[in-house]
Design a protein around this motif. Structure first.
Motif, PDB file in Angstrom:
ATOM      1  N   GLY A 167       0.767  -1.699  -0.330  1.00  0.00           N
ATOM      2  CA  GLY A 167       0.137  -0.138   0.212  1.00  0.00           C
ATOM      3  C   GLY A 167       0.688   1.513   0.488  1.00  0.00           C
ATOM      4  N   TYR A 168       1.753   1.397  -0.383  1.00  0.00           N
ATOM      5  CA  TYR A 168       3.004   2.216  -0.573  1.00  0.00           C
ATOM      6  C   TYR A 168       2.784   3.626  -1.577  1.00  0.00           C
ATOM      7  CZ  TYR A 168       5.479   0.866  -4.572  1.00  0.00           C
ATOM      8  OH  TYR A 168       5.434   1.069  -5.982  1.00  0.00           O
ATOM      9  N   LEU A 169       1.742   3.369  -2.430  1.00  0.00           N
ATOM     10  CA  LEU A 169       1.090   4.012  -3.026  1.00  0.00           C
ATOM     11  C   LEU A 169       0.241   4.984  -2.853  1.00  0.00           C
ATOM     12  CD1 LEU A 169       1.773   4.281  -6.634  1.00  0.00           C
ATOM     13  CD2 LEU A 169      -0.301   2.966  -7.355  1.00  0.00           C
ATOM     14  N   TRP A 170      -1.108   4.719  -1.867  1.00  0.00           N
ATOM     15  CA  TRP A 170      -1.400   5.738  -1.984  1.00  0.00           C
ATOM     16  C   TRP A 170      -1.443   6.984  -1.548  1.00  0.00           C
ATOM     17  CZ3 TRP A 170      -5.084   3.556  -4.397  1.00  0.00           C
ATOM     18  CH2 TRP A 170      -4.879   2.210  -5.428  1.00  0.00           C
ATOM     19  N   PRO A 171      -0.636   6.622  -0.516  1.00  0.00           N
ATOM     20  CA  PRO A 171      -0.117   8.740  -0.174  1.00  0.00           C
ATOM     21  C   PRO A 171       0.616   9.393  -1.278  1.00  0.00           C
ATOM     22  CG  PRO A 171       0.304   7.155   1.256  1.00  0.00           C
ATOM     23  CD  PRO A 171       0.389   6.423   0.597  1.00  0.00           C
ATOM     24  N   LYS A 172       1.814   8.319  -2.225  1.00  0.00           N
ATOM     25  CA  LYS A 172       2.115   9.173  -2.982  1.00  0.00           C
ATOM     26  C   LYS A 172       1.980   9.055  -4.806  1.00  0.00           C
ATOM     27  CE  LYS A 172       6.250   7.091  -0.610  1.00  0.00           C
ATOM     28  NZ  LYS A 172       7.256   8.390  -0.700  1.00  0.00           N
ATOM     29  N   GLU A 174      -0.480  11.789  -6.412  1.00  0.00           N
ATOM     30  CA  GLU A 174       0.579  12.741  -6.429  1.00  0.00           C
ATOM     31  C   GLU A 174       1.265  13.396  -6.898  1.00  0.00           C
ATOM     32  OE1 GLU A 174      -2.125  12.028  -4.205  1.00  0.00           O
ATOM     33  OE2 GLU A 174      -3.884  12.812  -5.502  1.00  0.00           O
ATOM     34  N   GLU A 175       1.907  13.134  -5.680  1.00  0.00           N
ATOM     35  CA  GLU A 175       3.477  13.608  -6.532  1.00  0.00           C
ATOM     36  C   GLU A 175       3.958  11.947  -7.457  1.00  0.00           C
ATOM     37  OE1 GLU A 175       8.137  12.678  -3.340  1.00  0.00           O
ATOM     38  OE2 GLU A 175       6.300  12.176  -2.637  1.00  0.00           O
ATOM     39  N   CYS A 182       2.269  11.314 -15.447  1.00  0.00           N
ATOM     40  CA  CYS A 182       1.138  10.225 -15.940  1.00  0.00           C
ATOM     41  C   CYS A 182       1.779   9.352 -17.369  1.00  0.00           C
ATOM     42  CB  CYS A 182      -0.493  10.287 -15.415  1.00  0.00           C
ATOM     43  SG  CYS A 182      -0.613  11.299 -14.595  1.00  0.00           S
ATOM     44  N   TYR A 183       2.453   9.470 -17.542  1.00  0.00           N
ATOM     45  CA  TYR A 183       3.081   8.403 -18.919  1.00  0.00           C
ATOM     46  C   TYR A 183       3.649   7.363 -18.638  1.00  0.00           C
ATOM     47  CZ  TYR A 183       2.400  12.926 -21.813  1.00  0.00           C
ATOM     48  OH  TYR A 183       1.708  13.514 -22.547  1.00  0.00           O
ATOM     49  N   SER A 184       3.667   7.193 -17.621  1.00  0.00           N
ATOM     50  CA  SER A 184       3.573   5.458 -16.982  1.00  0.00           C
ATOM     51  C   SER A 184       2.254   5.251 -15.801  1.00  0.00           C
ATOM     52  CB  SER A 184       5.167   5.311 -16.370  1.00  0.00           C
ATOM     53  OG  SER A 184       5.341   3.516 -16.189  1.00  0.00           O
ATOM     54  N   CYS A 458      -5.899  15.640 -12.457  1.00  0.00           N
ATOM     55  CA  CYS A 458      -4.906  16.012 -11.665  1.00  0.00           C
ATOM     56  C   CYS A 458      -4.522  17.169 -13.265  1.00  0.00           C
ATOM     57  CB  CYS A 458      -3.753  15.945 -12.068  1.00  0.00           C
ATOM     58  SG  CYS A 458      -3.653  14.634 -10.892  1.00  0.00           S
ATOM     59  N   THR A 459      -5.278  17.556 -14.194  1.00  0.00           N
ATOM     60  CA  THR A 459      -5.363  18.296 -14.868  1.00  0.00           C
ATOM     61  C   THR A 459      -6.298  18.267 -15.246  1.00  0.00           C
ATOM     62  OG1 THR A 459      -6.871  17.041 -16.779  1.00  0.00           O
ATOM     63  CG2 THR A 459      -4.317  16.134 -17.168  1.00  0.00           C
TER      64      THR A 459
END
Length: 464
Positions: A167-172, A174-175, A182-184, A458-459
């Motif tokens: 679950g490391y991804l969720w707080p990161k 936007e960063e 968002c090109y990957s 984000c856009t």
């Protein structure tokens, strides 16, 4: 008017304006959904393009691309040299490139259980630069750090061990979106989990990306042109990717059908590579279109922490590869012999892809020689799973499995109204397929839908 010359394999994407309407390039996004990367010069927008690899580009003062032409063409011009000569040349060139890239900088070296970083470790062990090495392993997965630690010990490097937590991804999110734009997709750059730890280190990253492509056979010997096209399609389209792209294509009511469009794009790009040898041609295709638009995008996470260097990306290495006979590149022969010749102790350490075998006996990784290890490994995994500790093999398992991950995933997918970009019924269809039909197959579509939803939010822009 500015002129921009891009490397043979660009590390960074360079954008230019195009004379086109400012609207979403939905066909390009469908390819992104299927493959995980944008193809050729595509972006999210019709009026925004990425400069091609190995090209000279003239832009006007407003950033519009006026002219683009290649300065380097991938080729296959094998020289009549012995393997020993090829090895001597590789040794000299590889060590020269690493020395020039790093100069007197401190070095940060990611160590895996494979060959690319191990080859770098050999070269760095012969230099005076202080080296901090590290490995990371999935929590509950194979301990890749165990191999990395052994390599570091032989070379005399400092070593750090990182664990990629669930679950490391969720707080990161936007960063990460601000880093890679968002090109990957979001489940592959696992280095995001330890970015804060990276920033505490000192030096320049020496990254081993793309060595496994350059220093191996591109396609099996005897592959025909028609077979090569099918191979490219199979390699670039991820599991479940064709289904997702087709669903988006139909929802957006685009003309024709997605598979025909993708096939036509691949055929056109494939035709521009003037190489008869299909193995070398596939390597060229990957280096032109896959490396800059997928591998390089995720390098941006390292680049946020410290400067990066990539010996296998160097123009001279690419030019060198074009002159080496395929038989010397096949089965990683040059890297294997370099390591064995320069550091026999490193060659004795387990090769992860052939565990428990090493660089001297990996040929034994076949039945019945590997049966005891496979049985033992299976038993360990079975015991762990019965204890409620699933064996983690893939990054998406850390992001999407479990109640907490599922709650955050649903929030990201369904709390925002993405219409008319992506409808809730389409999101629900692929989410439900992941949960109830085939998690492995639908993990890629789910990751892409997460990426697209974050990009859209984000856009804050949508032009119909």
């Amino acid at each position: 008017m500015p002129t921009i010359k891009t490397p043979i394999i660009p590390i960074h994407q360079t954008f230019a304006k195009a004379n086109a309407p400012h609207e979403l390039d939905k066909k390009a996004i469908c390819i992104f959904a299927a493959t995980g990367f944008f193809l050729d010069t595509d972006t999210y927008w019709k009026d925004k393009k990425v400069l091609p690899a190995a090209s000279e580009n003239i832009l006007d003062d407003n950033g519009f691309l006026i002219e683009s032409k290649p300065w380097f063409q991938w080729h296959y011009s094998p020289r009549d040299i012995s393997f020993e000569t090829a090895l001597e040349e590789f040794t000299s060139l590889f060590e020269q490139i690493i020395s020039e890239q790093l100069e007197d900088s401190k070095v940060i070296l990611p160590l895996s259980g494979g060959l690319d970083s191990r080859t770098q470790a050999v070269a760095l062990s012969k230099m005076k630069n202080p080296v901090t090495s590290y490995s990371y392993s999935f929590k509950g997965g194979f301990s890749e750090s165990g191999i990395g630690k052994k390599i570091a010990k032989v070379c005399g490097f400092d070593f750090k061990e990182f664990t990629i937590e669930s679950g490391y991804l969720w707080p990161k999110l936007e960063e990460l979106a601000s880093i890679n734009q968002c090109y990957s997709d979001f489940t592959h750059p696992r280095q995001m989990a330890v970015l804060d730890e990276f920033k505490k280190l000192e030096g320049t990253f020496s990254l081993g990306h793309w060595g496994d492509v350059l220093f191996d056979r591109g396609a099996p010997e005897g592959t025909t042109e028609s077979e090569l096209l099918e191979t490219i399609l199979k390699k670039v389209v991820k599991k479940g990717g064709m289904e997702l792209a087709t669903a988006l294509w139909q929802e957006w009511e685009l003309e024709g059908d997605f598979e025909s469009y993708l096939r036509e794009r691949i055929v056109d790009l494939h035709a521009t590579i003037k190489i008869e040898n299909t193995s070398a041609k596939l390597r060229a295709f990957k280096s032109l279109y896959w490396a800059p638009r997928w591998t390089s995008v995720n390098l941006s996470v390292f680049d946020v922490a410290h400067p990066i260097s990539l010996p296998y990306y160097d123009d001279r290495m690419c030019e060198f590869i074009c002159t080496i006979p395929e038989e010397y590149l096949a089965a990683r022969k040059l890297q294997l012999e370099y390591i064995k010749q320069q550091s026999p102790e490193l060659a004795k350490i387990t090769w992860q892809d052939h565990r428990p075998f090493n660089l001297y006996n990996f040929q034994n990784n076949k039945y019945p020689n590997n049966l005891p290890y496979r049985i033992g490994n299976k038993l360990k995994r079975t015991v762990k799973e019965k204890m409620g500790k699933p064996y983690i093999q893939r990054n998406w398992e850390l992001q999407f499995l479990g109640m907490e991950n599922d709650e955050k995933l649903q929030q990201r997918l369904f709390s925002e109204n993405l219409h008319p970009f992506i409808s809730k019924p389409l999101l629900a269809r692929f989410y439900n397929n992941f949960k109830t039909v085939d998690a492995v197959k639908y993990s890629h579509p789910l990751s892409m839908l997460l990426t697209l939803s974050v990009w859209y939010c984000c856009t804050k822009v949508y032009d119909e």
